[in-house]
Design a protein around this motif. Structure first.
Motif, PDB file in Angstrom:
ATOM      1  N   LYS A  98     -17.783  35.500  26.098  1.00 61.08           N
ATOM      2  CA  LYS A  98     -16.723  34.653  25.554  1.00 61.08           C
ATOM      3  C   LYS A  98     -15.576  35.499  25.003  1.00 61.08           C
ATOM      4  N   GLU A  99     -15.924  36.604  24.338  1.00 64.48           N
ATOM      5  CA  GLU A  99     -14.893  37.502  23.827  1.00 64.48           C
ATOM      6  C   GLU A  99     -14.116  38.138  24.965  1.00 64.48           C
ATOM      7  N   GLU A 143     -11.678  35.638  26.351  1.00 60.46           N
ATOM      8  CA  GLU A 143     -10.489  35.518  25.504  1.00 60.46           C
ATOM      9  C   GLU A 143      -9.510  36.643  25.787  1.00 60.46           C
ATOM     10  N   THR A 157      -5.680  36.308  27.328  1.00 58.19           N
ATOM     11  CA  THR A 157      -4.470  36.815  26.680  1.00 58.19           C
ATOM     12  C   THR A 157      -3.727  37.803  27.578  1.00 58.19           C
TER      13      THR A 157
END
Length: 134
Positions: free
Chosen positions: A46-47, A50, A54
């Motif tokens: 999940k990180e 992200e 971005t």
């Protein structure tokens, strides 16, 4: 493998590799340790998603999120926010906590009781919310 579902296969291979690493470690392997390892894998994916989002790399983010969902399907069901709130309220009452100064005492009990049922970050946020509201 026969279905040629490569993203799912990659996620399953990652799970297998992690469990094999746990089995070969000195501590051995238990269901609790395997669940913790898979939760860590979900968090990492999940990180990464992200970060990819971005950096304007939606195809990579999508792959990471899909793998996270595959891994999550092998974990125990997570508590929804209402269940988490009720559980944390019970813990606060049992610990006789009344302010943010008691957060450490509440978190110690909450992390043990809710391990595998809720993410640590969600538990922490709920404890902060409920203690600051009292």
């Amino acid at each position: 493998m026969l279905a040629k579902n490569t993203p799912r296969l990659e996620a399953l291979r990652a799970i297998k590799a992690e469990i094999l690493l746990l089995n070969s470690s000195e501590k051995g392997s238990s269901e609790e340790m395997e669940n913790k390892a898979m939760q860590k894998m979900v968090k990492q994916r999940k990180e990464a998603a992200e970060i990819y989002a971005t950096q304007n790399r939606p195809e990579l983010a999508e792959t990471e999120l899909f793998q996270a969902s595959v891994i999550e399907s092998f974990l125990p069901k997570q508590m929804n926010p209402e269940e988490l709130q009720a559980a944390v309220k019970e813990i606060i009452t049992a610990a006789r906590a009344s302010s943010m100064a008691d957060m450490g005492k509440v978190m110690g009990v909450a992390t043990k009781q809710l391990a595998g049922k809720a993410e640590g970050k969600a538990v922490s946020e709920m404890v902060k919310k409920l203690l600051s509201g009292n």
